[in-house]
Design a protein around this motif. Structure first.
Motif, PDB file in Angstrom:
ATOM      1  N   ARG A  78       0.684  -0.858  -0.026  1.00 17.02           N
ATOM      2  CA  ARG A  78      -0.362  -0.185  -0.110  1.00 17.02           C
ATOM      3  C   ARG A  78       0.705   0.992  -0.395  1.00 17.02           C
ATOM      4  N   ARG A  79       1.812   0.828   1.297  1.00 18.82           N
ATOM      5  CA  ARG A  79       2.412   2.406   0.907  1.00 18.82           C
ATOM      6  C   ARG A  79       3.224   2.952  -0.225  1.00 18.82           C
ATOM      7  N   ASP A  80       4.030   1.447  -0.531  1.00 17.89           N
ATOM      8  CA  ASP A  80       4.492   2.126  -2.107  1.00 17.89           C
ATOM      9  C   ASP A  80       3.842   2.270  -3.148  1.00 17.89           C
ATOM     10  N   LEU A  81       3.177   1.612  -3.083  1.00 14.77           N
ATOM     11  CA  LEU A  81       1.617   2.166  -4.374  1.00 14.77           C
ATOM     12  C   LEU A  81       1.845   3.750  -3.917  1.00 14.77           C
TER      13      LEU A  81
ATOM     14  N   VAL B   9      -1.776 -10.719  -0.864  1.00 10.24           N
ATOM     15  CA  VAL B   9      -2.119 -11.250   0.370  1.00 10.24           C
ATOM     16  C   VAL B   9      -1.623  -9.273   1.195  1.00 10.24           C
ATOM     17  N   ARG B  10      -1.287  -9.720   3.084  1.00 15.30           N
ATOM     18  CA  ARG B  10      -2.212  -8.663   3.660  1.00 15.30           C
ATOM     19  C   ARG B  10      -1.387  -6.646   3.281  1.00 15.30           C
ATOM     20  N   ALA B  11      -2.159  -5.782   2.880  1.00 17.77           N
ATOM     21  CA  ALA B  11      -1.726  -4.800   2.365  1.00 17.77           C
ATOM     22  C   ALA B  11      -0.980  -4.297   1.815  1.00 17.77           C
ATOM     23  N   THR B  12      -1.220  -5.353   0.185  1.00 13.27           N
ATOM     24  CA  THR B  12      -0.635  -5.784  -0.705  1.00 13.27           C
ATOM     25  C   THR B  12      -1.851  -5.791  -2.017  1.00 13.27           C
ATOM     26  N   PHE B  13      -1.121  -5.419  -3.322  1.00  9.92           N
ATOM     27  CA  PHE B  13      -2.326  -4.920  -3.798  1.00  9.92           C
ATOM     28  C   PHE B  13      -1.875  -5.661  -5.442  1.00  9.92           C
ATOM     29  N   GLU B  14      -2.973  -6.452  -6.478  1.00  9.54           N
ATOM     30  CA  GLU B  14      -2.179  -6.297  -7.394  1.00  9.54           C
ATOM     31  C   GLU B  14      -4.052  -6.039  -8.559  1.00  9.54           C
TER      32      GLU B  14
END
Length: 313
Positions: free
Chosen positions: A35-38, A85-90
Protein backbone atom coordinates in the motif's frame (compact mmCIF):
# COMPACT_ATOMS: atom_id res chain seq x y z
CA UNK A 1 -16.08 37.75 11.49
CA UNK A 2 -15.95 34.97 8.95
CA UNK A 3 -15.19 31.42 10.07
CA UNK A 4 -16.31 29.57 6.96
CA UNK A 5 -14.15 26.53 6.10
CA UNK A 6 -11.89 26.88 3.10
CA UNK A 7 -12.87 25.40 -0.25
CA UNK A 8 -11.94 21.70 -0.55
CA UNK A 9 -10.70 22.13 -4.14
CA UNK A 10 -8.30 25.05 -3.79
CA UNK A 11 -5.28 22.76 -3.31
CA UNK A 12 -5.63 21.30 -6.81
CA UNK A 13 -5.51 17.69 -5.58
CA UNK A 14 -7.56 15.35 -7.82
CA UNK A 15 -10.88 13.99 -6.60
CA UNK A 16 -10.68 10.59 -4.94
CA UNK A 17 -12.32 8.95 -7.98
CA UNK A 18 -9.68 10.49 -10.25
CA UNK A 19 -7.04 8.38 -8.52
CA UNK A 20 -8.52 5.11 -9.81
CA UNK A 21 -6.83 5.27 -13.22
CA UNK A 22 -3.40 6.20 -11.76
CA UNK A 23 -3.73 3.22 -9.40
CA UNK A 24 -4.47 0.88 -12.31
CA UNK A 25 -1.63 2.36 -14.35
CA UNK A 26 0.88 1.74 -11.58
CA UNK A 27 -0.31 -1.85 -11.13
CA UNK A 28 -0.57 -2.55 -14.86
CA UNK A 29 3.01 -3.88 -14.99
CA UNK A 30 1.77 -6.90 -13.04
CA UNK A 31 3.95 -6.29 -9.97
CA UNK A 32 2.08 -6.54 -6.64
CA UNK A 33 2.76 -3.47 -4.51
CA UNK A 34 2.41 -2.80 -0.84
CA UNK A 35 0.00 0.00 0.00
CA UNK A 36 2.63 2.55 1.02
CA UNK A 37 4.76 1.97 -2.11
CA UNK A 38 1.67 2.07 -4.29
CA UNK A 39 0.58 5.45 -2.91
CA UNK A 40 4.02 6.94 -3.59
CA UNK A 41 3.99 5.62 -7.17
CA UNK A 42 0.46 6.94 -7.76
CA UNK A 43 1.56 10.41 -6.70
CA UNK A 44 4.37 10.24 -9.25
CA UNK A 45 2.01 9.13 -12.02
CA UNK A 46 -0.42 11.92 -11.12
CA UNK A 47 2.51 14.38 -11.19
CA UNK A 48 1.59 15.93 -7.86
CA UNK A 49 3.76 18.68 -6.43
CA UNK A 50 5.60 18.47 -3.12
CA UNK A 51 3.18 21.02 -1.71
CA UNK A 52 0.17 18.91 -2.71
CA UNK A 53 1.75 15.79 -1.24
CA UNK A 54 2.13 17.57 2.11
CA UNK A 55 -1.56 18.56 2.48
CA UNK A 56 -3.21 16.94 5.49
CA UNK A 57 -6.77 16.44 6.67
CA UNK A 58 -7.87 17.77 10.05
CA UNK A 59 -7.20 14.31 11.45
CA UNK A 60 -3.53 14.61 10.45
CA UNK A 61 -3.73 11.98 7.71
CA UNK A 62 -2.34 12.80 4.27
CA UNK A 63 -5.19 13.94 2.01
CA UNK A 64 -3.70 12.07 -0.93
CA UNK A 65 -3.27 8.88 1.09
CA UNK A 66 -6.91 9.15 2.16
CA UNK A 67 -8.17 9.66 -1.39
CA UNK A 68 -6.02 6.92 -2.89
CA UNK A 69 -7.24 4.65 -0.09
CA UNK A 70 -10.86 5.18 -1.07
CA UNK A 71 -10.02 4.68 -4.74
CA UNK A 72 -8.40 1.37 -3.81
CA UNK A 73 -11.45 0.43 -1.75
CA UNK A 74 -13.84 0.92 -4.66
CA UNK A 75 -11.53 -0.79 -7.15
CA UNK A 76 -11.25 -3.76 -4.79
CA UNK A 77 -15.03 -3.89 -4.35
CA UNK A 78 -15.40 -3.93 -8.12
CA UNK A 79 -12.78 -6.74 -8.32
CA UNK A 80 -10.56 -4.57 -10.56
CA UNK A 81 -7.86 -4.89 -7.90
CA UNK A 82 -7.26 -7.69 -5.44
CA UNK A 83 -5.14 -8.29 -2.33
CA UNK A 84 -2.91 -11.35 -2.83
CA UNK A 85 -1.48 -10.86 0.68
CA UNK A 86 -2.04 -8.42 3.53
CA UNK A 87 -1.75 -4.71 2.59
CA UNK A 88 -0.57 -5.64 -0.92
CA UNK A 89 -2.46 -4.95 -4.15
CA UNK A 90 -2.33 -6.23 -7.71
CA UNK A 91 -4.40 -5.61 -10.82
CA UNK A 92 -6.89 -8.19 -12.12
CA UNK A 93 -7.89 -8.95 -15.69
CA UNK A 94 -11.01 -6.83 -15.15
CA UNK A 95 -8.79 -3.98 -14.00
CA UNK A 96 -6.76 -4.20 -17.20
CA UNK A 97 -9.95 -4.07 -19.29
CA UNK A 98 -11.19 -1.01 -17.40
CA UNK A 99 -7.85 0.74 -17.87
CA UNK A 100 -7.89 -0.01 -21.60
CA UNK A 101 -11.53 1.04 -22.06
CA UNK A 102 -11.49 4.14 -19.82
CA UNK A 103 -7.94 5.54 -19.92
CA UNK A 104 -9.14 9.09 -19.24
CA UNK A 105 -10.95 8.30 -16.02
CA UNK A 106 -13.20 6.06 -13.95
CA UNK A 107 -16.04 6.94 -11.62
CA UNK A 108 -18.72 5.16 -9.64
CA UNK A 109 -21.18 5.29 -12.53
CA UNK A 110 -18.82 3.10 -14.57
CA UNK A 111 -18.10 0.77 -11.66
CA UNK A 112 -21.86 0.41 -11.15
CA UNK A 113 -22.00 -1.57 -14.42
CA UNK A 114 -19.96 -4.32 -12.73
CA UNK A 115 -22.05 -6.95 -10.93
CA UNK A 116 -19.81 -7.26 -7.87
CA UNK A 117 -19.77 -3.50 -7.30
CA UNK A 118 -23.49 -3.05 -8.00
CA UNK A 119 -24.42 -5.87 -5.62
CA UNK A 120 -22.25 -4.34 -2.89
CA UNK A 121 -23.73 -0.86 -3.36
CA UNK A 122 -27.31 -2.11 -3.40
CA UNK A 123 -26.86 -3.39 0.14
CA UNK A 124 -26.02 0.13 1.37
CA UNK A 125 -28.48 2.84 2.37
CA UNK A 126 -28.58 5.43 -0.44
CA UNK A 127 -27.33 8.90 0.40
CA UNK A 128 -28.73 12.21 -0.81
CA UNK A 129 -25.87 12.48 -3.29
CA UNK A 130 -26.67 9.09 -4.77
CA UNK A 131 -30.14 10.28 -5.74
CA UNK A 132 -28.95 13.62 -7.12
CA UNK A 133 -29.57 14.61 -10.72
CA UNK A 134 -27.58 12.54 -13.23
CA UNK A 135 -24.37 14.23 -14.35
CA UNK A 136 -24.27 16.61 -11.39
CA UNK A 137 -21.01 16.72 -9.45
CA UNK A 138 -21.85 15.94 -5.84
CA UNK A 139 -19.94 16.27 -2.60
CA UNK A 140 -19.56 12.48 -2.61
CA UNK A 141 -17.91 12.50 -6.03
CA UNK A 142 -15.52 15.28 -5.04
CA UNK A 143 -14.49 14.30 -1.51
CA UNK A 144 -13.74 11.00 0.15
CA UNK A 145 -16.21 9.85 2.85
CA UNK A 146 -13.84 10.92 5.63
CA UNK A 147 -13.40 14.33 4.03
CA UNK A 148 -17.19 14.70 3.86
CA UNK A 149 -17.30 14.10 7.62
CA UNK A 150 -14.61 16.71 8.20
CA UNK A 151 -16.39 19.26 6.00
CA UNK A 152 -19.57 18.69 8.03
CA UNK A 153 -17.65 19.16 11.27
CA UNK A 154 -16.06 22.34 9.90
CA UNK A 155 -19.50 23.74 9.10
CA UNK A 156 -20.72 22.94 12.61
CA UNK A 157 -17.62 24.52 14.15
CA UNK A 158 -18.07 27.63 11.99
CA UNK A 159 -21.61 28.06 13.30
CA UNK A 160 -20.55 27.45 16.91
CA UNK A 161 -17.63 29.87 16.49
CA UNK A 162 -19.94 32.66 15.42
CA UNK A 163 -22.26 31.94 18.33
CA UNK A 164 -19.34 31.88 20.78
CA UNK A 165 -18.10 35.29 19.72
CA UNK A 166 -21.60 36.76 19.84
CA UNK A 167 -22.10 35.48 23.39
CA UNK A 168 -18.67 36.69 24.53
CA UNK A 169 -19.29 40.15 23.10
CA UNK A 170 -22.59 40.31 25.00
CA UNK A 171 -21.10 39.02 28.26
CA UNK A 172 -20.03 40.98 31.31
CA UNK A 173 -16.37 42.19 31.15
CA UNK A 174 -15.49 40.16 34.26
CA UNK A 175 -17.01 37.03 32.69
CA UNK A 176 -14.97 37.48 29.51
CA UNK A 177 -11.75 38.06 31.45
CA UNK A 178 -12.32 34.89 33.46
CA UNK A 179 -13.17 32.93 30.30
CA UNK A 180 -9.86 33.99 28.78
CA UNK A 181 -7.94 32.87 31.88
CA UNK A 182 -9.86 29.55 31.88
CA UNK A 183 -8.91 29.00 28.26
CA UNK A 184 -5.20 29.56 28.85
CA UNK A 185 -5.27 27.20 31.81
CA UNK A 186 -6.98 24.51 29.70
CA UNK A 187 -4.26 25.02 27.08
CA UNK A 188 -1.66 23.99 29.67
CA UNK A 189 -0.44 27.32 30.95
CA UNK A 190 -0.23 27.53 34.74
CA UNK A 191 1.13 24.00 35.13
CA UNK A 192 -0.47 21.08 36.93
CA UNK A 193 -1.61 23.33 39.78
CA UNK A 194 -3.57 25.59 37.40
CA UNK A 195 -2.07 28.78 38.81
CA UNK A 196 -3.97 31.60 37.15
CA UNK A 197 -6.45 34.29 38.12
CA UNK A 198 -8.38 37.26 36.84
CA UNK A 199 -7.16 40.61 38.15
CA UNK A 200 -9.23 42.93 35.97
CA UNK A 201 -11.15 45.87 37.35
CA UNK A 202 -10.32 49.28 38.75
CA UNK A 203 -6.60 49.65 39.31
CA UNK A 204 -5.67 46.55 37.35
CA UNK A 205 -2.61 48.29 35.95
CA UNK A 206 -3.58 47.59 32.36
CA UNK A 207 -3.79 43.78 32.65
CA UNK A 208 -6.80 41.56 33.17
CA UNK A 209 -5.24 38.29 34.26
CA UNK A 210 -2.01 36.65 35.33
CA UNK A 211 -0.81 33.06 35.12
CA UNK A 212 2.11 31.69 37.16
CA UNK A 213 4.32 29.40 35.12
CA UNK A 214 6.22 27.96 38.11
CA UNK A 215 5.34 27.10 41.74
CA UNK A 216 6.97 30.24 43.14
CA UNK A 217 5.46 32.58 40.59
CA UNK A 218 8.83 33.70 39.28
CA UNK A 219 7.74 33.38 35.65
CA UNK A 220 4.39 35.00 34.86
CA UNK A 221 2.24 35.49 31.75
CA UNK A 222 0.00 38.54 31.82
CA UNK A 223 -3.27 38.75 29.93
CA UNK A 224 -5.26 41.56 28.36
CA UNK A 225 -8.83 40.85 27.20
CA UNK A 226 -10.94 43.23 25.08
CA UNK A 227 -14.58 42.63 24.14
CA UNK A 228 -14.83 44.59 20.90
CA UNK A 229 -17.44 44.36 18.18
CA UNK A 230 -16.75 43.31 14.60
CA UNK A 231 -14.92 46.05 12.73
CA UNK A 232 -13.73 47.73 15.92
CA UNK A 233 -10.17 46.48 15.54
CA UNK A 234 -7.43 46.76 18.13
CA UNK A 235 -5.02 49.56 17.23
CA UNK A 236 -1.27 49.85 17.60
CA UNK A 237 -1.74 52.31 20.45
CA UNK A 238 -3.82 49.83 22.45
CA UNK A 239 -1.21 47.08 22.05
CA UNK A 240 1.50 49.59 22.89
CA UNK A 241 -0.32 50.45 26.13
CA UNK A 242 -0.39 46.74 27.02
CA UNK A 243 3.34 46.43 26.37
CA UNK A 244 3.85 49.42 28.66
CA UNK A 245 1.80 47.70 31.34
CA UNK A 246 4.00 44.61 31.02
CA UNK A 247 7.10 46.72 31.48
CA UNK A 248 5.49 48.34 34.51
CA UNK A 249 5.26 44.98 36.30
CA UNK A 250 8.61 43.74 35.02
CA UNK A 251 7.05 41.11 32.77
CA UNK A 252 8.40 39.86 29.43
CA UNK A 253 5.43 37.73 28.30
CA UNK A 254 1.88 38.75 27.49
CA UNK A 255 -1.20 37.53 25.67
CA UNK A 256 -3.65 40.04 24.16
CA UNK A 257 -7.02 38.47 23.32
CA UNK A 258 -9.94 40.18 21.63
CA UNK A 259 -13.31 39.27 20.12
CA UNK A 260 -12.51 41.48 17.11
CA UNK A 261 -9.26 41.74 15.14
CA UNK A 262 -5.95 43.60 15.16
CA UNK A 263 -4.88 46.26 12.68
CA UNK A 264 -1.77 45.54 10.59
CA UNK A 265 0.04 48.26 12.53
CA UNK A 266 -0.83 46.51 15.81
CA UNK A 267 0.49 43.13 14.65
CA UNK A 268 3.60 44.72 13.21
CA UNK A 269 4.31 46.52 16.47
CA UNK A 270 3.78 43.38 18.58
CA UNK A 271 6.31 41.47 16.50
CA UNK A 272 8.92 44.22 16.79
CA UNK A 273 9.08 44.78 20.56
CA UNK A 274 11.49 42.89 22.85
CA UNK A 275 8.61 41.63 25.01
CA UNK A 276 7.02 38.39 23.83
CA UNK A 277 3.43 39.43 23.05
CA UNK A 278 0.97 37.00 21.45
CA UNK A 279 -2.10 38.45 19.74
CA UNK A 280 -5.23 36.29 19.50
CA UNK A 281 -8.15 37.63 17.45
CA UNK A 282 -11.78 36.56 17.62
CA UNK A 283 -11.50 33.86 14.97
CA UNK A 284 -8.55 32.19 16.65
CA UNK A 285 -10.13 32.65 20.09
CA UNK A 286 -13.25 30.76 19.01
CA UNK A 287 -11.16 27.99 17.42
CA UNK A 288 -9.13 27.57 20.61
CA UNK A 289 -12.25 27.49 22.78
CA UNK A 290 -13.68 24.71 20.62
CA UNK A 291 -10.41 22.78 20.57
CA UNK A 292 -9.92 22.95 24.34
CA UNK A 293 -13.65 22.65 25.17
CA UNK A 294 -14.13 25.97 26.92
CA UNK A 295 -17.69 27.27 26.63
CA UNK A 296 -18.69 24.29 24.48
CA UNK A 297 -19.54 20.66 25.12
CA UNK A 298 -19.37 17.53 23.00
CA UNK A 299 -22.83 16.73 21.66
CA UNK A 300 -22.04 13.60 19.65
CA UNK A 301 -18.94 11.47 19.05
CA UNK A 302 -18.31 9.29 16.02
CA UNK A 303 -15.63 6.67 15.43
CA UNK A 304 -14.13 6.26 11.95
CA UNK A 305 -12.99 2.65 11.59
CA UNK A 306 -10.81 0.85 9.08
CA UNK A 307 -9.97 -2.77 8.45
CA UNK A 308 -7.42 -4.22 10.89
CA UNK A 309 -5.02 -5.99 8.54
CA UNK A 310 -3.10 -7.49 11.50
CA UNK A 311 -6.26 -9.33 12.59
CA UNK A 312 -6.31 -11.28 9.32
CA UNK A 313 -2.58 -11.97 9.15
Amino acid sequence: MSTEPSSPVTDGIPRWQDFMIPVLKVLSDGTPRRRRDLIVAVQDVAELTAEQRSVQLNSGQSKIENRVGWALSDLTTATAVRRPVRATFEITELGRKLLQKHPLGLDRNILATIDAYRDHQSSKIPTSSQVAKPGAETLESTLSPQEQIEVGIDLIHADVSNNLIERLRASDPAFFEQAVVDLLLKMGYGGAEQRGKRIGGTGDGGVDGVIDQDPLGLDKVYVQAKRYGEGNNISRETVQAFVGALQGVGASKGVFITTSSFTPFATGYASSVPSRVILIDGERLAALMIKYRVGVQVKESYDVVELDEDFFE
